[in-house]
Design a protein around this motif. Structure first.
Motif, short mmCIF file in Angstrom:
data_model
loop_
_atom_site.label_atom_id
_atom_site.label_comp_id
_atom_site.label_asym_id
_atom_site.label_seq_id
_atom_site.Cartn_x
_atom_site.Cartn_y
_atom_site.Cartn_z
N LEU A 55 14.86 38.51 -121.59
CA LEU A 55 15.28 37.45 -121.22
C LEU A 55 15.20 37.38 -119.86
N LYS A 56 15.09 35.99 -119.25
CA LYS A 56 15.26 35.99 -117.66
C LYS A 56 16.32 35.52 -117.16
N PRO A 57 16.92 35.99 -116.11
CA PRO A 57 18.04 35.25 -115.85
C PRO A 57 17.80 33.68 -115.15
N LYS A 58 18.72 32.93 -115.49
CA LYS A 58 18.59 31.49 -115.00
C LYS A 58 18.96 31.39 -113.44
N GLN A 59 19.98 32.57 -113.01
CA GLN A 59 20.15 32.66 -111.57
C GLN A 59 20.32 34.16 -111.28
N GLY A 60 20.13 34.38 -110.11
CA GLY A 60 20.17 35.92 -109.88
C GLY A 60 19.04 36.55 -110.17
N GLN A 61 18.93 38.12 -110.20
CA GLN A 61 17.78 38.83 -110.19
C GLN A 61 18.16 40.26 -110.91
N LEU A 62 16.98 40.74 -111.60
CA LEU A 62 17.09 42.00 -112.03
C LEU A 62 16.29 42.66 -111.09
N LEU A 63 16.36 44.05 -111.00
CA LEU A 63 15.47 44.72 -110.30
C LEU A 63 15.38 46.17 -111.26
N PHE A 64 14.18 46.81 -111.21
CA PHE A 64 13.91 47.86 -111.85
C PHE A 64 13.21 48.86 -111.01
N ASN A 65 14.06 50.08 -110.65
CA ASN A 65 13.81 51.00 -109.77
C ASN A 65 13.47 50.21 -108.55
N GLY A 66 14.45 49.52 -108.04
CA GLY A 66 14.36 48.70 -106.70
C GLY A 66 13.44 47.48 -106.58
N VAL A 67 12.72 47.52 -107.65
CA VAL A 67 11.64 45.99 -107.62
C VAL A 67 12.25 45.01 -108.31
N VAL A 68 12.20 43.91 -107.83
CA VAL A 68 12.41 42.49 -108.21
C VAL A 68 11.55 42.06 -109.38
N ILE A 69 12.07 42.03 -110.48
CA ILE A 69 11.17 41.69 -111.61
C ILE A 69 11.21 40.13 -112.02
N ASP A 70 10.00 39.53 -112.30
CA ASP A 70 9.78 38.43 -112.34
C ASP A 70 8.83 37.99 -113.37
N ASN A 71 8.19 36.96 -113.67
CA ASN A 71 7.36 36.55 -114.82
C ASN A 71 5.88 37.50 -114.39
N LYS A 72 5.72 37.58 -113.35
CA LYS A 72 4.37 38.09 -112.68
C LYS A 72 4.34 39.64 -112.97
N ASN A 73 5.61 40.35 -113.06
CA ASN A 73 5.45 41.84 -113.15
C ASN A 73 6.47 42.48 -114.28
N ASP A 74 6.91 41.53 -115.10
CA ASP A 74 7.77 41.95 -115.95
C ASP A 74 7.19 43.30 -117.04
N ASN A 75 5.74 43.46 -116.86
CA ASN A 75 5.25 44.70 -117.75
C ASN A 75 5.97 46.01 -116.96
N LEU A 76 6.14 45.84 -115.86
CA LEU A 76 6.61 47.20 -115.41
C LEU A 76 7.73 47.70 -116.03
N ILE A 77 8.68 46.92 -116.53
CA ILE A 77 9.88 47.24 -117.18
C ILE A 77 9.51 47.26 -118.31
N ARG A 78 8.97 46.58 -119.29
CA ARG A 78 8.78 46.39 -120.74
C ARG A 78 7.88 47.52 -121.30
N GLU A 79 6.90 48.18 -120.20
CA GLU A 79 6.01 49.31 -120.66
C GLU A 79 6.97 50.50 -120.57
N LYS A 80 8.17 50.61 -120.07
CA LYS A 80 9.06 51.49 -119.84
C LYS A 80 10.21 51.75 -120.58
N SER A 81 10.42 50.47 -121.46
CA SER A 81 11.42 50.52 -122.10
C SER A 81 11.23 50.13 -123.72
N GLY A 82 12.43 50.32 -124.55
CA GLY A 82 12.27 49.94 -125.70
C GLY A 82 13.77 49.76 -126.47
N MET A 83 13.65 48.84 -127.55
CA MET A 83 14.85 48.30 -127.94
C MET A 83 14.87 48.75 -129.60
#
Length: 272
Positions: A55-83
């Protein structure tokens, strides 16, 4: 220590009217085992999905290893995580267990000549080697969770989120998966584990406990420090873990004089 995950001033709403999560500020370090607890509707599962960019925040931001995650680079975290979900049937895709473990590897473009070795390695680690040709639908709940874990671990993630992964299991299955998680932690010290759970005994085994109420963080501390707030937690509909209640009872009876939060050490003390 630099956090692997960070949420800054995050709000989330499903209908753009009422926030499910409000003003969430949170850091999780690499290798931490974090439990997220709270009453039904407190926002636990939503928070877990935000942390790995499902899910994407409506406000604020998520950082993965110091990189702000958005629609353009969310593969950075999705490739390194599982549920791992409460009902693993929701995440099975393959016709057989082997096919299901292979699915994630295929998505990562792992060469086919390497797949069998990886599949066999992680099937063995999760104790499901004998199930590789079985259909996932025909497995027990505990076996399904083991297969789900094998599929995720085979992709070498940095983060695993367990979303009420014990909720549908019988006591033996819960104990098996709980012990398996402890083994995974020991074998993978840099793996970050996030447990979304109603099971406070499971939460007590984590490194850090986050308590949510009405979409806000109430407590964020070590299990011992969080569960000292017995009255506040009861007001939120949360009970005390068994180990803490046992300590309190033994101290009251004069059997021990101070709390011992390791079950093995407590048993040794009582049996002396």
């Amino acid at each position: 220590m630099k956090p692997i995950l960070k949420l800054e001033n995050v709000n989330y709403s499903y209908n753009n009217k009422v926030n499910v999560l409000t003003d969430i500020n949170l850091s999780i370090n690499s290798g931490e085992d974090v439990a997220i607890i709270g009453h039904n509707g407190s926002g636990k599962s939503t928070l877990g999905k935000l942390l790995i960019s499902l899910l994407k925040p409506k406000q604020g931001q998520l950082l993965f290893n110091g990189v702000v995650i958005d629609n353009k680079n969310d593969n950075l975290i999705r490739e390194k995580s599982g549920m791992v979900f409460q009902n693993p049937d929701n995440q099975f895709i393959g016709v057989t267990v082997k096919d299901d473990i292979a699915f994630g590897l295929e998505n990562k473009c792992v060469p086919h000549q390497d797949m069998d070795k990886i599949i066999n390695e992680y099937a063995a680690k999760m104790g499901v080697s004998h199930l590789l040709e079985k259909e996932p639908a025909n497995l027990s709940g505990g076996q399904k969770q083991r297969v789900a874990l094998a599929g995720i671990l085979a992709m070498l993630p940095d983060i695993i989120v367990f979303d009420e992964a014990l909720a549908m299991l019988d006591p033996r299955g819960k104990n098996d998966i709980t012990n398996l998680i402890q083994t995974i932690k020991k074998d993978n010290p840099h793996l970050t584990i996030i447990r979304i759970t109603h099971n406070l005994d499971e939460a007590f085994q984590s490194d850090k406990v986050i308590v949510l109420s009405k979409g806000k963080i109430v407590f964020n501390d070590t299990p011992i420090n969080v569960f000292k707030h017995e009255d506040e937690l009861k007001a939120l509909g949360l009970q005390t873990p068994f180990l803490i209640e046992l300590n309190q009872a033994l101290i009251k009876e004069g059997i021990i004089h101070q709390a011992i939060y390791s079950l093995d050490e407590l048993v040794k003390k009582i049996c002396k």
